[in-house]
Design a protein around this motif. Sequence first.
Motif, mmCIF file in Angstrom:
data_model
loop_
_atom_site.group_PDB
_atom_site.id
_atom_site.type_symbol
_atom_site.label_atom_id
_atom_site.label_comp_id
_atom_site.label_asym_id
_atom_site.label_seq_id
_atom_site.Cartn_x
_atom_site.Cartn_y
_atom_site.Cartn_z
ATOM 1 N N THR A 75 50.006 43.883 30.529
ATOM 2 C CA THR A 75 48.687 43.239 30.443
ATOM 3 C C THR A 75 48.426 42.615 29.069
ATOM 4 O O THR A 75 47.356 42.069 28.843
ATOM 5 C CB THR A 75 47.569 44.258 30.727
ATOM 6 N N THR A 83 41.727 38.347 29.309
ATOM 7 C CA THR A 83 40.683 39.172 29.915
ATOM 8 C C THR A 83 39.484 39.306 28.987
ATOM 9 O O THR A 83 39.624 39.589 27.803
ATOM 10 C CB THR A 83 41.222 40.594 30.209
ATOM 11 N N THR A 92 32.953 45.454 33.215
ATOM 12 C CA THR A 92 33.135 44.235 33.990
ATOM 13 C C THR A 92 34.224 43.408 33.329
ATOM 14 O O THR A 92 34.156 43.105 32.131
ATOM 15 C CB THR A 92 31.832 43.409 34.059
ATOM 16 N N LEU A 93 35.238 43.066 34.111
ATOM 17 C CA LEU A 93 36.368 42.289 33.616
ATOM 18 C C LEU A 93 36.309 40.877 34.186
ATOM 19 O O LEU A 93 36.055 40.692 35.376
ATOM 20 C CB LEU A 93 37.691 42.940 34.040
ATOM 21 N N SER A 94 36.551 39.893 33.347
ATOM 22 C CA SER A 94 36.626 38.512 33.803
ATOM 23 C C SER A 94 37.774 37.834 33.078
ATOM 24 O O SER A 94 38.299 38.361 32.098
ATOM 25 C CB SER A 94 35.308 37.776 33.555
ATOM 26 N N LYS A 147 46.207 41.923 38.390
ATOM 27 C CA LYS A 147 44.765 42.167 38.421
ATOM 28 C C LYS A 147 44.480 43.630 38.748
ATOM 29 O O LYS A 147 43.624 44.267 38.127
ATOM 30 C CB LYS A 147 44.101 41.259 39.460
ATOM 31 N N THR A 200 42.687 46.709 36.387
ATOM 32 C CA THR A 200 41.621 47.594 36.886
ATOM 33 C C THR A 200 41.996 49.058 36.696
ATOM 34 O O THR A 200 41.172 49.870 36.245
ATOM 35 C CB THR A 200 41.358 47.329 38.382
ATOM 36 N N VAL A 236 34.710 50.183 37.386
ATOM 37 C CA VAL A 236 35.233 48.897 36.934
ATOM 38 C C VAL A 236 34.962 47.827 37.976
ATOM 39 O O VAL A 236 35.279 47.995 39.155
ATOM 40 C CB VAL A 236 36.758 48.960 36.670
ATOM 41 N N ASN A 272 36.072 44.123 38.677
ATOM 42 C CA ASN A 272 37.064 43.140 38.244
ATOM 43 C C ASN A 272 36.776 41.784 38.877
ATOM 44 O O ASN A 272 36.971 41.580 40.071
ATOM 45 C CB ASN A 272 38.473 43.605 38.603
ATOM 46 N N MET A 294 38.213 38.974 37.705
ATOM 47 C CA MET A 294 39.282 38.074 37.230
ATOM 48 C C MET A 294 39.741 37.139 38.349
ATOM 49 O O MET A 294 39.754 37.517 39.523
ATOM 50 C CB MET A 294 40.448 38.888 36.705
#
Length: 255
Positions: free
Chosen positions: A203, A208, A218-220, A229, A233, A245, A247, A249
């Motif tokens: 990763t 990210t 919150t992941l984008s 992906k 997470t 979490v 996600n 993305m």
Amino acid sequence: MKPAIALFPVLAVALLLAGAPAQASSKMDNRIEASAKKSYVFNTYLKGDDIKIQSRDGVVTLTGSVLEESHKSLAQETVAELPGVKKVDNKLEVKGDSPAVNSDLWLATKVKTTLLFHRNVNALKTEVSVKDAVVTLRGDAASEAQKELTTEYAKDVTGVKDVMNEMTVSGASTRKDESVGGKIDDASITAQVKIVLLYHRSTSAVRTKVKTKNGVVTLSGEAGNAAEKALVTKLAGDVHGVKNVTNRMTVTGSK
């Protein structure tokens, strides 16, 4: 003379209004400095370091010394996530000589740091040694699953060639109760997640963005494929303090 007398109240009000922003800024700076010192990261991972925090109008300067190179990044990431911070000027210095990049000592430090952030392994009871980029793990694991997870995390650290896991499965529960130290602040959670994603080779190149609110991460950003992906997470979800979490993305294509 009457017009001149009438000016006094006006001047008094003007002076009060001029001083209001400065007072508000001072309170915000004090709050930033106090929040950093009380954060989980500073009280857990950086408690042995000599870090001075000074905020001026939301611009924070970090001075002093730290024990490891990774502590510089961890301190900066934590402070940068505090409310009101506009910029962080990191002037921290590392005590002694820093290990050469990709050296065995450098890799050992990265593996230890990575394990520290994950709650489903026990970094404190895991001994890490490295020779020619091959990691050897010794110590106690609560279960076979925990032992395997420790191997998985160590093997995925950038630069590690292989892992020899000689840990003993004790069967005793070694997971710390996070409630003992109180709630983990959002800035510390975000900082840990960012460092974890950076250190894992799977990763490290993922673009990210990480935001945390009340323990929910919150992941984008972008992931190369669905597996990448899902791994982001998983890694984020196993960080201390993370409750859940989300996600968001975007999967850009296959690798």
